[in-house]
Enzyme design. Structure first.
Site, short mmCIF file in Angstrom:
data_model
loop_
_atom_site.label_atom_id
_atom_site.label_comp_id
_atom_site.label_asym_id
_atom_site.label_seq_id
_atom_site.Cartn_x
_atom_site.Cartn_y
_atom_site.Cartn_z
N HIS A 73 0.85 -1.20 0.00
CA HIS A 73 0.00 0.00 0.00
C HIS A 73 0.89 1.25 0.00
CE1 HIS A 73 -3.00 2.88 1.27
NE2 HIS A 73 -3.90 1.97 1.62
N GLU A 119 -0.92 1.48 -5.27
CA GLU A 119 -0.75 0.24 -4.51
C GLU A 119 -0.81 -0.96 -5.46
OE1 GLU A 119 -3.90 0.45 -1.57
OE2 GLU A 119 -3.89 2.63 -1.75
#
Length: 299
Positions: free
Chosen positions: A166, A270
């Site tokens: 992420h 991400e």
């Protein structure tokens, strides 16, 4: 299993390569130094918090309001998302890997000046709800930052999970950047209740909240940043989902571990396998997710 701190202190014996520090909140962290720059990794979540090349702005964004606590995730850098992405009723957001302690297994300085550091997820009560597995995370630092998450199914049944790195990127001004490489890709628009759309723009621009899951895409993504005069390149392998996120004004103000104005200088791109792209791993097999981050002067 050896104590994590002992292993980190042993790693510090490699002069100018790997060092042990007490990080924020007194959480143990590793600082990797190479001829190209530095990177910082906390054992909490095996969380890469910074990667800065010499004479360049930081590649990764880290919130000044981030809470460095054993029970809370770090806001910024590269959270390791596993075994689920997003919310789960009664279970919190984005899995448990990002809030658990990882063990330092080894460090490997290379002849070319690169340094690799390998972590493994320690046993935790939450893992008992899943088939037996192991999770390893390898960070390699040189002119680029390469991160590899390896999940191995050690059970006799299928292991279904989501994974994602992420990554929060530092940008000069969110209103001027463009994200390229996703034109023609189908995505789920979370801002519009997961409406299914197809990306029609050569470059994604930002003038409001963006929260999208791009599906069935293995391609490289570029962040063009004219303010910092930099292009960030996100290459990935073992990933068929790309998530693009910026909280914008209202949501930024609602997050206690994020500054009200910090949305202006960050964007998340991400890489992973989430939603319809979740992984179904047969017994005895491994899944490998690799993300390589590089930067160059924007022409």
């Amino acid at each position: 299993m050896a104590d994590s701190k002992t292993q980190v202190e042993d790693a510090a014996s490699a002069p100018g390569r790997v060092g042990f520090l007490d990080g924020r909140g007194e959480l143990p962290m590793i600082e990797v130094t190479t001829d190209w720059g530095t990177a910082g990794i906390y054992l909490h979540g095996a969380h890469v918090t910074h990667f800065t090349k010499k004479n360049e702005p930081p590649l990764l964004f880290l919130s000044q309001c981030s809470r460095f606590s054993e029970k809370e995730p770090i806001r910024g850098g590269v959270p390791v998302i596993f075994p689920w992405f997003g919310p789960r009723e009664g279970m919190g957001q984005h899995g448990f890997a990002r809030v658990k302690e990882w063990n330092l297994k080894e460090f490997l300085p290379a002849v070319d000046g690169s340094v690799s550091v390998k972590f493994c997820l320690l046993d935790c009560p939450e893992a008992s709800a899943y088939p037996a597995f192991s999770a390893d995370f390898i960070v390699t630092v040189n002119e680029t930052l390469t991160m590899t998450l390896i999940i191995t199914n050690k059970s006799r049944e299928q292991f279904t999970f989501e994974n994602c790195l992420h990554t929060y990127f530092e940008v000069g001004d969110i209103k001027t950047i463009g994200i390229r490489g996703l034109k023609g890709v189908k995505y789920l628009d979370k801002v519009l209740n997961f409406a299914e759309k197809v990306e029609s723009e050569d470059a994604i621009r930002f003038s409001s909240e963006v929260d999208r899951i791009y599906l069935d895409t293995t391609g490289t993504v570029e962040i063009h940043d004219p303010t910092l005069k930099r292009k960030i390149v996100v290459e990935k392998h073992g990933s068929v989902s790309t998530v693009v996120w910026n909280p914008w004004i209202t949501k930024a103000q609602q997050m206690p571990d994020f500054g009200n104005d910090e949305y202006q200088r960050m964007v998340c791109v991400e890489s992973g396998n989430v939603g319809p792209n979740q992984i179904k791993l047969p017994p005895g097999e491994s899944s490998t997710l690799t993300v390589k981050l590089s930067s160059e002067v924007l022409a």
